[in-house]
Design a protein around this motif. Structure first.
Motif, PDB file in Angstrom:
ATOM      1  N   ASP A   1      -1.743  -0.776 -16.002  1.00 59.62           N
ATOM      2  CA  ASP A   1      -2.852  -0.020 -15.437  1.00 59.62           C
ATOM      3  C   ASP A   1      -2.668   0.202 -13.941  1.00 59.62           C
ATOM      4  OD1 ASP A   1      -5.790   0.944 -15.902  1.00 59.62           O
ATOM      5  OD2 ASP A   1      -5.821  -0.249 -14.049  1.00 59.62           O
ATOM      6  N   HIS A   2      -2.311  -0.873 -13.241  1.00 56.87           N
ATOM      7  CA  HIS A   2      -2.141  -0.740 -11.798  1.00 56.87           C
ATOM      8  C   HIS A   2      -1.226  -1.831 -11.253  1.00 56.87           C
ATOM      9  CE1 HIS A   2      -5.637  -3.530 -12.009  1.00 56.87           C
ATOM     10  NE2 HIS A   2      -5.072  -4.076 -10.950  1.00 56.87           N
ATOM     11  N   ILE A   3      -0.791  -1.593 -10.027  1.00 56.14           N
ATOM     12  CA  ILE A   3       0.007  -2.556  -9.275  1.00 56.14           C
ATOM     13  C   ILE A   3      -0.787  -2.904  -8.034  1.00 56.14           C
ATOM     14  CG2 ILE A   3       2.165  -2.942  -8.008  1.00 56.14           C
ATOM     15  CD1 ILE A   3       3.412  -0.837  -9.954  1.00 56.14           C
ATOM     16  N   GLY A   4      -1.031  -4.198  -7.826  1.00 54.52           N
ATOM     17  CA  GLY A   4      -1.786  -4.662  -6.665  1.00 54.52           C
ATOM     18  C   GLY A   4      -0.851  -4.999  -5.520  1.00 54.52           C
ATOM     19  N   ILE A   5      -1.144  -4.433  -4.359  1.00 52.87           N
ATOM     20  CA  ILE A   5      -0.320  -4.649  -3.178  1.00 52.87           C
ATOM     21  C   ILE A   5      -1.183  -5.254  -2.078  1.00 52.87           C
ATOM     22  CG2 ILE A   5       1.107  -3.541  -1.415  1.00 52.87           C
ATOM     23  CD1 ILE A   5       1.786  -1.408  -3.532  1.00 52.87           C
ATOM     24  N   ALA A   6      -0.822  -6.431  -1.614  1.00 57.58           N
ATOM     25  CA  ALA A   6      -1.548  -7.122  -0.547  1.00 57.58           C
ATOM     26  C   ALA A   6      -1.200  -6.485   0.789  1.00 57.58           C
ATOM     27  CB  ALA A   6      -1.185  -8.605  -0.545  1.00 57.58           C
ATOM     28  N   VAL A   7      -2.243  -6.187   1.587  1.00 61.53           N
ATOM     29  CA  VAL A   7      -2.040  -5.563   2.899  1.00 61.53           C
ATOM     30  C   VAL A   7      -2.957  -6.224   3.927  1.00 61.53           C
ATOM     31  CG1 VAL A   7      -1.385  -3.346   1.880  1.00 61.53           C
ATOM     32  CG2 VAL A   7      -3.762  -3.713   2.557  1.00 61.53           C
ATOM     33  N   ASN A   8      -2.536  -6.181   5.186  1.00 60.55           N
ATOM     34  CA  ASN A   8      -3.349  -6.707   6.285  1.00 60.55           C
ATOM     35  C   ASN A   8      -4.380  -5.697   6.765  1.00 60.55           C
ATOM     36  OD1 ASN A   8      -2.409  -9.365   6.837  1.00 60.55           O
ATOM     37  ND2 ASN A   8      -0.522  -8.484   7.624  1.00 60.55           N
ATOM     38  N   ASN A   9      -4.020  -4.418   6.772  1.00 56.79           N
ATOM     39  CA  ASN A   9      -4.872  -3.376   7.347  1.00 56.79           C
ATOM     40  C   ASN A   9      -4.982  -2.219   6.365  1.00 56.79           C
ATOM     41  OD1 ASN A   9      -5.555  -0.905   8.798  1.00 56.79           O
ATOM     42  ND2 ASN A   9      -5.415  -2.156  10.643  1.00 56.79           N
TER      43      ASN A   9
ATOM     44  N   SER B   1     -11.611 -12.196   4.388  1.00 58.32           N
ATOM     45  CA  SER B   1     -11.664 -13.358   5.282  1.00 58.32           C
ATOM     46  C   SER B   1     -10.409 -14.199   5.042  1.00 58.32           C
ATOM     47  CB  SER B   1     -12.921 -14.182   5.005  1.00 58.32           C
ATOM     48  OG  SER B   1     -12.800 -14.842   3.765  1.00 58.32           O
ATOM     49  N   GLU B   2     -10.379 -15.354   5.653  1.00 59.39           N
ATOM     50  CA  GLU B   2      -9.243 -16.259   5.498  1.00 59.39           C
ATOM     51  C   GLU B   2      -9.397 -17.153   4.280  1.00 59.39           C
ATOM     52  OE1 GLU B   2      -8.642 -18.329   9.182  1.00 59.39           O
ATOM     53  OE2 GLU B   2      -8.159 -16.480  10.247  1.00 59.39           O
ATOM     54  N   ASP B   3     -10.173 -16.703   3.304  1.00 54.85           N
ATOM     55  CA  ASP B   3     -10.412 -17.463   2.087  1.00 54.85           C
ATOM     56  C   ASP B   3     -10.089 -16.559   0.898  1.00 54.85           C
ATOM     57  OD1 ASP B   3     -11.334 -19.528   0.383  1.00 54.85           O
ATOM     58  OD2 ASP B   3     -13.283 -18.543   0.245  1.00 54.85           O
ATOM     59  N   GLY B   4      -9.208 -16.993   0.029  1.00 53.40           N
ATOM     60  CA  GLY B   4      -8.927 -16.211  -1.168  1.00 53.40           C
ATOM     61  C   GLY B   4      -7.452 -15.991  -1.412  1.00 53.40           C
ATOM     62  N   ALA B   5      -7.170 -15.507  -2.601  1.00 50.87           N
ATOM     63  CA  ALA B   5      -5.792 -15.348  -3.072  1.00 50.87           C
ATOM     64  C   ALA B   5      -4.993 -14.336  -2.257  1.00 50.87           C
ATOM     65  CB  ALA B   5      -5.786 -14.960  -4.544  1.00 50.87           C
ATOM     66  N   ILE B   6      -5.602 -13.234  -1.862  1.00 47.15           N
ATOM     67  CA  ILE B   6      -4.852 -12.201  -1.135  1.00 47.15           C
ATOM     68  C   ILE B   6      -4.494 -12.687   0.265  1.00 47.15           C
ATOM     69  CG2 ILE B   6      -4.900  -9.832  -0.259  1.00 47.15           C
ATOM     70  CD1 ILE B   6      -4.618 -10.165  -3.355  1.00 47.15           C
ATOM     71  N   TYR B   7      -5.442 -13.312   0.947  1.00 42.64           N
ATOM     72  CA  TYR B   7      -5.132 -13.886   2.257  1.00 42.64           C
ATOM     73  C   TYR B   7      -3.997 -14.900   2.132  1.00 42.64           C
ATOM     74  CZ  TYR B   7      -5.438 -16.403   6.626  1.00 42.64           C
ATOM     75  OH  TYR B   7      -5.119 -16.991   7.827  1.00 42.64           O
ATOM     76  N   ASN B   8      -4.102 -15.791   1.150  1.00 44.74           N
ATOM     77  CA  ASN B   8      -3.062 -16.807   0.953  1.00 44.74           C
ATOM     78  C   ASN B   8      -1.715 -16.174   0.621  1.00 44.74           C
ATOM     79  OD1 ASN B   8      -4.882 -18.870   1.443  1.00 44.74           O
ATOM     80  ND2 ASN B   8      -5.390 -19.127  -0.716  1.00 44.74           N
ATOM     81  N   HIS B   9      -1.725 -15.127  -0.192  1.00 47.22           N
ATOM     82  CA  HIS B   9      -0.480 -14.433  -0.537  1.00 47.22           C
ATOM     83  C   HIS B   9       0.193 -13.896   0.729  1.00 47.22           C
ATOM     84  CE1 HIS B   9       2.278 -11.861  -2.841  1.00 47.22           C
ATOM     85  NE2 HIS B   9       2.073 -11.002  -1.857  1.00 47.22           N
ATOM     86  N   ILE B  10      -0.574 -13.233   1.582  1.00 47.39           N
ATOM     87  CA  ILE B  10      -0.017 -12.648   2.809  1.00 47.39           C
ATOM     88  C   ILE B  10       0.514 -13.749   3.723  1.00 47.39           C
ATOM     89  CG2 ILE B  10      -0.591 -11.373   4.912  1.00 47.39           C
ATOM     90  CD1 ILE B  10      -2.515  -9.668   3.145  1.00 47.39           C
TER      91      ILE B  10
ATOM     92  N   LYS C   1       1.734 -16.681   2.870  1.00 47.35           N
ATOM     93  CA  LYS C   1       2.938 -17.296   2.303  1.00 47.35           C
ATOM     94  C   LYS C   1       4.101 -16.317   2.167  1.00 47.35           C
ATOM     95  CE  LYS C   1       0.497 -20.737  -0.456  1.00 47.35           C
ATOM     96  NZ  LYS C   1       0.102 -21.129  -1.813  1.00 47.35           N
ATOM     97  N   ARG C   2       3.813 -15.081   1.754  1.00 38.49           N
ATOM     98  CA  ARG C   2       4.879 -14.153   1.383  1.00 38.49           C
ATOM     99  C   ARG C   2       4.892 -12.850   2.180  1.00 38.49           C
ATOM    100  NH1 ARG C   2       2.494 -16.287  -2.947  1.00 38.49           N
ATOM    101  NH2 ARG C   2       3.720 -17.665  -4.244  1.00 38.49           N
TER     102      ARG C   2
ATOM    103  N   ILE D   1       3.875  -6.478  -3.017  1.00 40.59           N
ATOM    104  CA  ILE D   1       3.344  -6.557  -4.369  1.00 40.59           C
ATOM    105  C   ILE D   1       2.785  -7.951  -4.626  1.00 40.59           C
ATOM    106  CG2 ILE D   1       3.911  -6.493  -6.835  1.00 40.59           C
ATOM    107  CD1 ILE D   1       5.890  -4.272  -6.220  1.00 40.59           C
ATOM    108  N   GLN D   2       1.540  -7.985  -5.099  1.00 43.01           N
ATOM    109  CA  GLN D   2       0.876  -9.251  -5.390  1.00 43.01           C
ATOM    110  C   GLN D   2       0.739  -9.458  -6.887  1.00 43.01           C
ATOM    111  OE1 GLN D   2      -2.619  -9.963  -6.416  1.00 43.01           O
ATOM    112  NE2 GLN D   2      -2.547 -12.130  -5.915  1.00 43.01           N
ATOM    113  N   HIS D   3       0.473  -8.372  -7.652  1.00 45.94           N
ATOM    114  CA  HIS D   3       0.346  -8.507  -9.105  1.00 45.94           C
ATOM    115  C   HIS D   3       0.595  -7.182  -9.813  1.00 45.94           C
ATOM    116  CE1 HIS D   3      -3.803  -7.103  -8.255  1.00 45.94           C
ATOM    117  NE2 HIS D   3      -3.751  -6.589  -9.464  1.00 45.94           N
ATOM    118  N   VAL D   4       0.850  -7.299 -11.111  1.00 43.66           N
ATOM    119  CA  VAL D   4       0.963  -6.156 -12.015  1.00 43.66           C
ATOM    120  C   VAL D   4      -0.116  -6.347 -13.065  1.00 43.66           C
ATOM    121  CG1 VAL D   4       2.428  -4.969 -13.703  1.00 43.66           C
ATOM    122  CG2 VAL D   4       3.448  -5.937 -11.613  1.00 43.66           C
ATOM    123  N   ALA D   5      -0.911  -5.306 -13.305  1.00 41.36           N
ATOM    124  CA  ALA D   5      -2.051  -5.422 -14.216  1.00 41.36           C
ATOM    125  C   ALA D   5      -1.816  -4.663 -15.514  1.00 41.36           C
ATOM    126  CB  ALA D   5      -3.315  -4.898 -13.553  1.00 41.36           C
ATOM    127  N   PHE D   6      -2.034  -5.366 -16.618  1.00 43.74           N
ATOM    128  CA  PHE D   6      -1.980  -4.761 -17.946  1.00 43.74           C
ATOM    129  C   PHE D   6      -3.393  -4.458 -18.417  1.00 43.74           C
ATOM    130  CE2 PHE D   6       2.036  -7.216 -18.135  1.00 43.74           C
ATOM    131  CZ  PHE D   6       2.897  -6.208 -18.517  1.00 43.74           C
TER     132      PHE D   6
END
Length: 136
Positions: free
Chosen positions: A5-13, A59-68, A70-71, A75-80
């Motif tokens: 369905d979609h590809i999730g991409i983590a971004v700062n801005n 904010s500085e709380d959550g999976a996307i913040y943590n992903h950015i 660390k990595r 790309i953060q996830h692929v959604a089926f």
């Protein structure tokens, strides 16, 4: 699994990245939405047969913040897309696949989401995504 369905991409801005995806790559911006349950702001882009979700942490709380942290961005996830997320979660659990939540969590546009543990899918974070009928 019905399709990707979609590809999730983590971004700062988000605004900066929307400009790149729309003006440079020529993709169409569908909408922007906050998803409090995931602590993100999301821009949905139409890339033809799949959507791109740009995910900016609120904010500085959550999976996307943590992903950015660390990595970095990327790309953060692929959604089926699935028809019945509860059934798919149960089926996968019966096969020994770990799901990161016991129940689906609220997603964008009223959807339901659940994530497969990346250690059970060779390092890839997969999302099970049941659309609500609202939005794209």
């Amino acid at each position: 699994m019905e399709k990707i369905d979609h590809i999730g991409i983590a971004v700062n801005n988000l605004e900066e990245k929307i400009t790149y995806y729309t003006e440079t790559l020529g993709l169409k911006l569908l909408r922007i939405e906050e998803v409090p349950s995931q602590n993100v702001r999301v821009a949905f882009l139409d890339a033809g047969n799949v959507h791109i979700e740009l995910l900016e942490p609120l904010s500085e709380d959550g999976a996307i913040y943590n992903h950015i942290q660390k990595r970095g961005e990327g790309i953060q996830h692929v959604a089926f897309k699935v028809g019945n997320i509860e059934e798919k979660m149960s089926e996968l659990k019966e096969k020994g696949v770990r799901i990161l939540s016991e129940q689906p969590v609220p997603g964008a546009g009223g959807s339901k989401a659940a994530f497969i543990h990346p250690k059970d899918s060779f390092g890839v974070l997969y999302e099970l995504y049941e659309k609500s009928g609202k939005g794209e």
